[in-house]
Design a protein around this motif. Structure first.
Motif, PDB file in Angstrom:
ATOM      1  N   ARG A  37      15.422  -0.516  -5.372  1.00  0.00           N
ATOM      2  CA  ARG A  37      14.912   0.849  -5.328  1.00  0.00           C
ATOM      3  C   ARG A  37      15.022   1.382  -3.911  1.00  0.00           C
ATOM      4  NH1 ARG A  37       8.438   0.094  -6.642  1.00  0.00           N
ATOM      5  NH2 ARG A  37       7.935  -1.430  -5.014  1.00  0.00           N
ATOM      6  N   ALA A  38      15.051   2.703  -3.822  1.00  0.00           N
ATOM      7  CA  ALA A  38      15.240   3.345  -2.526  1.00  0.00           C
ATOM      8  C   ALA A  38      14.018   3.138  -1.641  1.00  0.00           C
ATOM      9  CB  ALA A  38      15.506   4.841  -2.717  1.00  0.00           C
ATOM     10  N   ALA A  39      14.250   3.138  -0.355  1.00  0.00           N
ATOM     11  CA  ALA A  39      13.156   2.990   0.603  1.00  0.00           C
ATOM     12  C   ALA A  39      12.322   4.270   0.658  1.00  0.00           C
ATOM     13  CB  ALA A  39      13.717   2.676   1.982  1.00  0.00           C
ATOM     14  N   ILE A  40      11.044   4.122   0.888  1.00  0.00           N
ATOM     15  CA  ILE A  40      10.162   5.269   1.103  1.00  0.00           C
ATOM     16  C   ILE A  40      10.433   5.823   2.498  1.00  0.00           C
ATOM     17  CG2 ILE A  40       7.755   5.990   1.353  1.00  0.00           C
ATOM     18  CD1 ILE A  40       6.980   3.894  -0.648  1.00  0.00           C
ATOM     19  N   PRO A  41      10.563   7.143   2.656  1.00  0.00           N
ATOM     20  CA  PRO A  41      10.761   7.704   3.997  1.00  0.00           C
ATOM     21  C   PRO A  41       9.670   7.243   4.962  1.00  0.00           C
ATOM     22  CG  PRO A  41      11.101   9.387   2.324  1.00  0.00           C
ATOM     23  CD  PRO A  41      10.573   8.181   1.610  1.00  0.00           C
ATOM     24  N   VAL A  42      10.054   6.956   6.185  1.00  0.00           N
ATOM     25  CA  VAL A  42       9.119   6.418   7.167  1.00  0.00           C
ATOM     26  C   VAL A  42       7.919   7.323   7.352  1.00  0.00           C
ATOM     27  CG1 VAL A  42       8.842   5.775   9.594  1.00  0.00           C
ATOM     28  CG2 VAL A  42      10.920   5.141   8.368  1.00  0.00           C
ATOM     29  N   GLU A  43       8.150   8.630   7.350  1.00  0.00           N
ATOM     30  CA  GLU A  43       7.038   9.560   7.579  1.00  0.00           C
ATOM     31  C   GLU A  43       6.033   9.583   6.435  1.00  0.00           C
ATOM     32  OE1 GLU A  43      10.633  11.790   5.968  1.00  0.00           O
ATOM     33  OE2 GLU A  43      10.204  10.330   7.564  1.00  0.00           O
ATOM     34  N   GLU A  44       6.370   8.992   5.289  1.00  0.00           N
ATOM     35  CA  GLU A  44       5.459   8.954   4.150  1.00  0.00           C
ATOM     36  C   GLU A  44       4.757   7.607   3.986  1.00  0.00           C
ATOM     37  OE1 GLU A  44       7.425  10.178   0.580  1.00  0.00           O
ATOM     38  OE2 GLU A  44       8.303  11.974   1.487  1.00  0.00           O
ATOM     39  N   THR A  45       5.049   6.656   4.851  1.00  0.00           N
ATOM     40  CA  THR A  45       4.411   5.343   4.750  1.00  0.00           C
ATOM     41  C   THR A  45       3.087   5.329   5.502  1.00  0.00           C
ATOM     42  OG1 THR A  45       5.583   4.514   6.707  1.00  0.00           O
ATOM     43  CG2 THR A  45       6.631   4.188   4.559  1.00  0.00           C
ATOM     44  N   GLY A  46       2.219   4.386   5.116  1.00  0.00           N
ATOM     45  CA  GLY A  46       0.947   4.230   5.798  1.00  0.00           C
ATOM     46  C   GLY A  46       1.107   3.446   7.087  1.00  0.00           C
ATOM     47  N   ASN A  51       0.810  -1.215   0.000  1.00  0.00           N
ATOM     48  CA  ASN A  51       0.000   0.000   0.000  1.00  0.00           C
ATOM     49  C   ASN A  51       0.842   1.263   0.000  1.00  0.00           C
ATOM     50  OD1 ASN A  51      -2.411  -1.372  -0.078  1.00  0.00           O
ATOM     51  ND2 ASN A  51      -2.776  -1.269   2.129  1.00  0.00           N
ATOM     52  N   ASP A  52       2.083   1.162   0.474  1.00  0.00           N
ATOM     53  CA  ASP A  52       2.970   2.328   0.463  1.00  0.00           C
ATOM     54  C   ASP A  52       3.247   2.817  -0.953  1.00  0.00           C
ATOM     55  OD1 ASP A  52       3.167   2.355   3.211  1.00  0.00           O
ATOM     56  OD2 ASP A  52       5.039   1.215   3.276  1.00  0.00           O
ATOM     57  N   PHE A  53       3.087   1.939  -1.948  1.00  0.00           N
ATOM     58  CA  PHE A  53       3.374   2.308  -3.335  1.00  0.00           C
ATOM     59  C   PHE A  53       2.105   2.560  -4.152  1.00  0.00           C
ATOM     60  CE2 PHE A  53       6.922  -0.264  -1.819  1.00  0.00           C
ATOM     61  CZ  PHE A  53       8.003   0.517  -2.163  1.00  0.00           C
ATOM     62  N   LEU A  54       0.943   2.545  -3.511  1.00  0.00           N
ATOM     63  CA  LEU A  54      -0.330   2.675  -4.219  1.00  0.00           C
ATOM     64  C   LEU A  54      -1.041   3.967  -3.857  1.00  0.00           C
ATOM     65  CD1 LEU A  54      -1.716  -0.931  -3.644  1.00  0.00           C
ATOM     66  CD2 LEU A  54      -0.710  -0.065  -5.754  1.00  0.00           C
ATOM     67  N   GLU A  55      -1.869   4.425  -4.796  1.00  0.00           N
ATOM     68  CA  GLU A  55      -2.808   5.485  -4.480  1.00  0.00           C
ATOM     69  C   GLU A  55      -4.010   4.868  -3.765  1.00  0.00           C
ATOM     70  OE1 GLU A  55      -2.272   8.669  -4.910  1.00  0.00           O
ATOM     71  OE2 GLU A  55      -0.319   8.228  -5.832  1.00  0.00           O
ATOM     72  N   PRO A  56      -4.680   5.640  -2.897  1.00  0.00           N
ATOM     73  CA  PRO A  56      -5.807   5.067  -2.142  1.00  0.00           C
ATOM     74  C   PRO A  56      -6.872   4.425  -3.022  1.00  0.00           C
ATOM     75  CG  PRO A  56      -5.174   7.180  -1.201  1.00  0.00           C
ATOM     76  CD  PRO A  56      -4.380   7.016  -2.471  1.00  0.00           C
ATOM     77  N   GLU A  57      -7.131   5.015  -4.200  1.00  0.00           N
ATOM     78  CA  GLU A  57      -8.195   4.462  -5.036  1.00  0.00           C
ATOM     79  C   GLU A  57      -7.821   3.119  -5.654  1.00  0.00           C
ATOM     80  OE1 GLU A  57      -6.011   7.457  -7.777  1.00  0.00           O
ATOM     81  OE2 GLU A  57      -6.459   7.177  -5.653  1.00  0.00           O
ATOM     82  N   ASP A  58      -6.532   2.733  -5.581  1.00  0.00           N
ATOM     83  CA  ASP A  58      -6.088   1.454  -6.146  1.00  0.00           C
ATOM     84  C   ASP A  58      -6.000   0.343  -5.103  1.00  0.00           C
ATOM     85  OD1 ASP A  58      -5.731   2.387  -8.785  1.00  0.00           O
ATOM     86  OD2 ASP A  58      -3.810   3.284  -8.232  1.00  0.00           O
ATOM     87  N   MET A  59      -6.171   0.683  -3.830  1.00  0.00           N
ATOM     88  CA  MET A  59      -5.901  -0.294  -2.769  1.00  0.00           C
ATOM     89  C   MET A  59      -6.864  -1.471  -2.783  1.00  0.00           C
ATOM     90  SD  MET A  59      -4.824   2.126   0.446  1.00  0.00           S
ATOM     91  CE  MET A  59      -3.338   3.157   0.355  1.00  0.00           C
ATOM     92  N   ALA A  60      -8.131  -1.224  -3.088  1.00  0.00           N
ATOM     93  CA  ALA A  60      -9.104  -2.321  -3.064  1.00  0.00           C
ATOM     94  C   ALA A  60      -8.774  -3.371  -4.117  1.00  0.00           C
ATOM     95  CB  ALA A  60     -10.508  -1.770  -3.295  1.00  0.00           C
ATOM     96  N   ALA A  61      -8.546  -2.926  -5.354  1.00  0.00           N
ATOM     97  CA  ALA A  61      -8.244  -3.866  -6.426  1.00  0.00           C
ATOM     98  C   ALA A  61      -6.919  -4.583  -6.163  1.00  0.00           C
ATOM     99  CB  ALA A  61      -8.191  -3.131  -7.762  1.00  0.00           C
ATOM    100  N   ALA A  62      -5.941  -3.850  -5.640  1.00  0.00           N
ATOM    101  CA  ALA A  62      -4.653  -4.466  -5.332  1.00  0.00           C
ATOM    102  C   ALA A  62      -4.802  -5.527  -4.248  1.00  0.00           C
ATOM    103  CB  ALA A  62      -3.659  -3.392  -4.884  1.00  0.00           C
ATOM    104  N   SER A  63      -5.629  -5.251  -3.250  1.00  0.00           N
ATOM    105  CA  SER A  63      -5.840  -6.210  -2.174  1.00  0.00           C
ATOM    106  C   SER A  63      -6.484  -7.482  -2.696  1.00  0.00           C
ATOM    107  CB  SER A  63      -6.712  -5.589  -1.083  1.00  0.00           C
ATOM    108  OG  SER A  63      -6.051  -4.514  -0.464  1.00  0.00           O
ATOM    109  N   GLY A  64      -7.388  -7.347  -3.652  1.00  0.00           N
ATOM    110  CA  GLY A  64      -7.984  -8.530  -4.257  1.00  0.00           C
ATOM    111  C   GLY A  64      -6.942  -9.389  -4.952  1.00  0.00           C
ATOM    112  N   GLY A  65      -6.016  -8.756  -5.654  1.00  0.00           N
ATOM    113  CA  GLY A  65      -4.943  -9.494  -6.302  1.00  0.00           C
ATOM    114  C   GLY A  65      -4.020 -10.162  -5.299  1.00  0.00           C
TER     115      GLY A  65
END
Length: 425
Positions: free
Chosen positions: A377-386, A313-327
């Motif tokens: 790839r570089a890590a996402i900064p902790v403050e930007e993760t969900g 989810n850290d790499f997804l937009e909120p509107e994509d999370m449902a479909a991604a979770s199904g996959g």
């Protein structure tokens, strides 16, 4: 949180009873199959069948809910579960148990989706994590409690099949009598598996591997115990320790995951899970060490599920999370279907230790791949993760759907406020 409990207590109580029934039938079949003289291959097919049904139920449940509503779906599937459980000792044949496990897997998966969408509707953004955590605790404690009931009667008789059947039937009562309103169930846009893998290769590969670990410990632990010569109380305690570890270690790992690179934590948790598997494989003759290994494997694998979801989810937009979770759920289900079959083959080849050999290999593969992905790839900064949220396999689609829906509503409200402000100016 109080408002969630007041509106969803009947659901939580019902789910607790359902999990007691599910935990009992999973362990009981492993023990009874050994008594009936089923081969390891036959039992692995029986256990794998649950996850075939589980995968199908997670796909079909949303359409069922939209057509007839949450309460009717919950009641109908719980009734079917109860009927199948009582039929197991009547038709003690591998083919009959395989069909029964497909049906029960389908029903439980759909019941989970129904319950979790209902619970999500009762929660808000502020208390959703707490509500889902409470739900996960109820589920896990139900499975742990079910193991205590295994010593109340002879597994070669009928009583231990009657108990879970009755509990599942009773689970529907508070829900049918509750006056709390039930939610609507909507859908979101789909996402291909290829696109999902592109977003998060580690999340996808990890989910597939973890499906094998889950199905091994949930489907084959009692078969392992029977082959290893454990007594019924010992088998029950052994199975329970997987879930005790999950309850105790889920939240410390979740707390840590919100404060560091999740890929490194995935490496560490997988390595510890692998070490626990090796301990069980080497020291399986010592019952105390066997319990320690079960605690470690269960305590690592269950948080890993939520950890992989959070990482993806850290790499997804909120509107994509449902479909991604199904996959993600689909990939996890594929691994789960294969898990008992491979575990059974290994147990035939190398003895009971094949159970732990399988989980050790999967954990090791996840360690290696997570290290590799950390270099890509570089890590996402902790403050930007969900935030980390405790989840079960059946609930990821529902949770993602709710997140996406609330994001859309909040965006629309924000846009409306901007429009109103512009018009006022």
């Amino acid at each position: 949180m109080f408002s969630v409990l007041s509106s969803a207590w009947a659901l939580l109580f019902g789910m607790g009873l359902l999990m007691v029934g599910n935990g009992m039938q999973g362990t009981l079949l492993g023990i009874r199959g050994n008594i009936e003289g089923f081969s390891t291959l036959e039992m692995s097919i029986v256990m794998s069948a649950y996850f075939v049904g589980f995968l199908g139920g997670s796909r079909m449940a949303p359409n069922m809910i939209r057509r007839v509503g949450h309460v009717r779906v919950f009641a109908a599937l719980a009734s079917l579960i109860s009927a199948v459980m009582i039929l197991y000792p009547t038709f003690a044949e591998p083919w009959a148990w395989t069909l029964g496990r497909v049906l029960i897997g389908f029903c439980f998966s759909a019941v989970y989706v129904t319950a979790e969408s209902w619970l999500n509707n009762a929660a808000t953004n502020e208390n959703r994590g707490q509500a889902l955590s409470l739900y996960m605790i109820v589920q896990t404690l139900g499975i742990v409690a079910s193991q205590a009931l295994m010593v109340t009667a002879d597994p070669s008789g009928y009583v231990l099949f009657v108990i879970p059947s009755v509990l599942v039937s009773l689970a529907v009562t508070p829900i049918l009598l509750s006056i709390s309103p039930t939610p609507a169930f909507d859908t979101t846009k789909p996402m291909s598996l290829r696109a999902l893998v592109k977003f998060s290769p580690l999340g996808c590969v990890g989910m597939f591997l973890l499906g094998g670990v889950f199905s091994a410990q949930f489907g084959m632990a009692s078969v392992y115990g029977a082959q290893a010569g454990l007594s019924i109380p010992q088998i029950s305690t052994f199975v329970a320790m997987f879930f005790v570890g999950a309850v105790i270690l889920q939240y410390p790992i979740g707390w840590i995951s919100d404060r560091m690179d999740r890929r490194l934590l995935i490496v560490a948790v997988s390595a510890i899970g692998g070490a626990g598997s090796i301990l069980g494989m080497v020291m399986g003759h010592n019952f105390t060490m066997l319990l320690v290994s079960a605690f470690v494997v269960g305590g690592m694998s269950n948080p890993l599920y939520s950890l992989l979801i959070a990482h993806t989810n850290d790499f997804l937009e909120p509107e994509d999370m449902a479909a991604a979770s199904g996959g993600m759920l689909f990939l996890n289900g594929l691994g789960a279907v294969a898990g008992p079959l491979i575990t059974g083959w290994l147990m035939d080849e190398v003895g009971p230790g094949g159970f732990y050999l399988f989980t050790a290999v999967l954990f090791a593969a996840l360690v290696v791949y997570a290290i590799y992905r950390s270099t890509q790839r570089a890590a996402i900064p902790v403050e930007e993760t969900g935030s980390f949220v405790a989840m079960s396999p059946a609930g990821t689609t529902v949770v993602g759907m709710e997140i996406a829906q609330e994001w859309a509503i909040e965006s629309a409200e924000a846009a409306q406020e901007d429009t109103d402000g512009t018009e006022a100016a």
